[in-house]
Design an enzyme around this catalytic site. Structure first.
Site, PDB file in Angstrom:
ATOM      1  N   LEU A  13       2.867  -7.090  -3.926  1.00  0.00           N
ATOM      2  CA  LEU A  13       1.759  -8.069  -4.045  1.00  0.00           C
ATOM      3  C   LEU A  13       1.289  -8.095  -5.491  1.00  0.00           C
ATOM      4  O   LEU A  13       1.317  -9.191  -5.705  1.00  0.00           O
ATOM      5  CB  LEU A  13       0.557  -7.599  -3.178  1.00  0.00           C
ATOM      6  N   ASP A  50      -1.554   5.528 -15.151  1.00  0.00           N
ATOM      7  CA  ASP A  50      -2.199   5.995 -13.813  1.00  0.00           C
ATOM      8  C   ASP A  50      -3.392   5.657 -13.126  1.00  0.00           C
ATOM      9  O   ASP A  50      -4.698   6.111 -14.032  1.00  0.00           O
ATOM     10  CB  ASP A  50      -1.845   7.587 -13.619  1.00  0.00           C
ATOM     11  N   GLY A  71      -3.589  -1.544  -7.416  1.00  0.00           N
ATOM     12  CA  GLY A  71      -2.870  -0.384  -7.544  1.00  0.00           C
ATOM     13  C   GLY A  71      -3.308   1.086  -6.872  1.00  0.00           C
ATOM     14  O   GLY A  71      -4.221   1.240  -6.674  1.00  0.00           O
ATOM     15  N   HIS A 112      -6.285  -1.943   7.758  1.00  0.00           N
ATOM     16  CA  HIS A 112      -6.404  -0.595   8.289  1.00  0.00           C
ATOM     17  C   HIS A 112      -7.881   0.052   7.941  1.00  0.00           C
ATOM     18  O   HIS A 112      -8.019   1.204   8.595  1.00  0.00           O
ATOM     19  CB  HIS A 112      -5.276   0.089   7.716  1.00  0.00           C
ATOM     20  N   TYR A 135      -5.011   6.344   4.644  1.00  0.00           N
ATOM     21  CA  TYR A 135      -4.642   5.251   3.946  1.00  0.00           C
ATOM     22  C   TYR A 135      -5.853   4.334   4.574  1.00  0.00           C
ATOM     23  O   TYR A 135      -6.862   3.916   3.472  1.00  0.00           O
ATOM     24  CB  TYR A 135      -3.374   4.526   4.205  1.00  0.00           C
ATOM     25  N   LYS A 139      -9.669   2.853   2.135  1.00  0.00           N
ATOM     26  CA  LYS A 139     -10.169   1.514   1.976  1.00  0.00           C
ATOM     27  C   LYS A 139     -11.584   1.562   2.193  1.00  0.00           C
ATOM     28  O   LYS A 139     -12.355   0.742   1.762  1.00  0.00           O
ATOM     29  CB  LYS A 139      -9.314   0.664   2.740  1.00  0.00           C
TER      30      LYS A 139
END
Length: 277
Positions: A13, A50, A71, A112, A135, A139
């Site tokens: 993306l 990072d 990222g 999610h 995951y 979020k």
């Protein structure tokens, strides 16, 4: 704007967003973990960094007007991996942005965060979180942190709960969840250029007839998706076998992520399903 920072610029993306974002500022600074990017725009520079490294994010974000934060690990993984890239990575970005006076963060959240809701429930942007994986949990954390930084410091954030962003529609689930690349670009552009956003949560979906989410609160952005997965419906449904209504992979908003064990890749599960394994 003088400077926009894009994290995750080498991802599926992020790579779609580089050229459009470069048109919105004097300088675009793209960042990821790869050694370099090809075809840099004339006003684009690349910095390998990072997102879980606070010092690196402090250097990267200094002088930025806005940060487009894409990222992160884009899949379910072990908690330790998710902790570094997704939890800590979100914190370092928000912390550096607040300290440097960034105006707004546009964040790649995900469906999610709401993945365990049944698809028969049309979910809104103000319902409680119901994550399906570590995951998805990351979020939820980032969305709540974005809300807190808005309340505490006035740092704006637009959290985009991206559903199924891809090229052509791949499967029956995507007939409702698809986000075309063109609509993704429009959504991010509107998130950058809208004068005031405060803290906002928006679903990243196209103008699908079968959309299972209520995105009415996105209207203030001026986001008007143009693509519709229904254009692919006849072809997709013709090759879709009968679906088990008790299978959470089909019945929950999170799709296969609602069924994989915690820490196990949902992307690999989807790949195996598509290969008939």
């Amino acid at each position: 704007m003088k400077k926009i920072v894009l994290t995750g610029a080498a991802g599926a993306l992020g790579s779609q967003l580089r050229a459009p974002l470069a048109k919105l500022a004097d300088e675009l600074v793209s960042s990821d973990l790869v050694d370099g990017l090809e075809n840099l725009c004339s006003n684009e520079t690349y910095v390998k960094a990072d997102v879980g490294d606070q010092a690196a994010m402090m250097d990267l974000i200094e002088g930025a007007d806005m940060v487009v934060h894409f990222g992160a690990i884009p899949d379910e993984a072990s908690f330790e991996e998710i902790l570094h890239s997704n939890f800590l990575g979100a914190y370092t970005v928000w912390n550096a942005s607040q300290k440097h006076g960034v105006r707004r963060i546009i964040y790649a959240s995900s469906i999610h965060a709401m993945g365990m809701y049944p698809k028969t429930t049309r979910i809104t942007t103000d319902m409680p979180h119901r994550p399906d994986t570590f995951y998805g949990l990351s979020k939820c954390f980032a969305e709540d942190m974005a809300s807190m930084y808005w309340d505490k410091y006035g740092l704006e954030a637009v959290c985009l709960r991206i559903y199924s962003a891809s090229g052509p529609v791949q499967n029956a689930r995507a007939l409702g969840s698809w986000l075309s690349y063109d609509d993704l670009i429009q959504l991010v552009e509107k998130s950058v250029t809208t004068p005031i956003t405060g803290f906002s949560v928006i679903y990243g979906v196209s103008n699908n007839d079968r959309s299972p989410v209520d995105n009415s609160k996105a209207a203030f952005l001026g986001y008007r998706p143009k693509d519709n997965a229904e254009d692919f419906a006849e072809e997709i449904l013709a090759k879709t076998p009968q679906i088990d209504p008790q299978d959470k992979a089909h019945m929950c908003h999170g799709g296969p992520f609602a069924t994989v064990p915690l820490g196990v890749s949902g992307v690999q599960f989807i790949k195996k399903m598509s290969e008939g394994n």
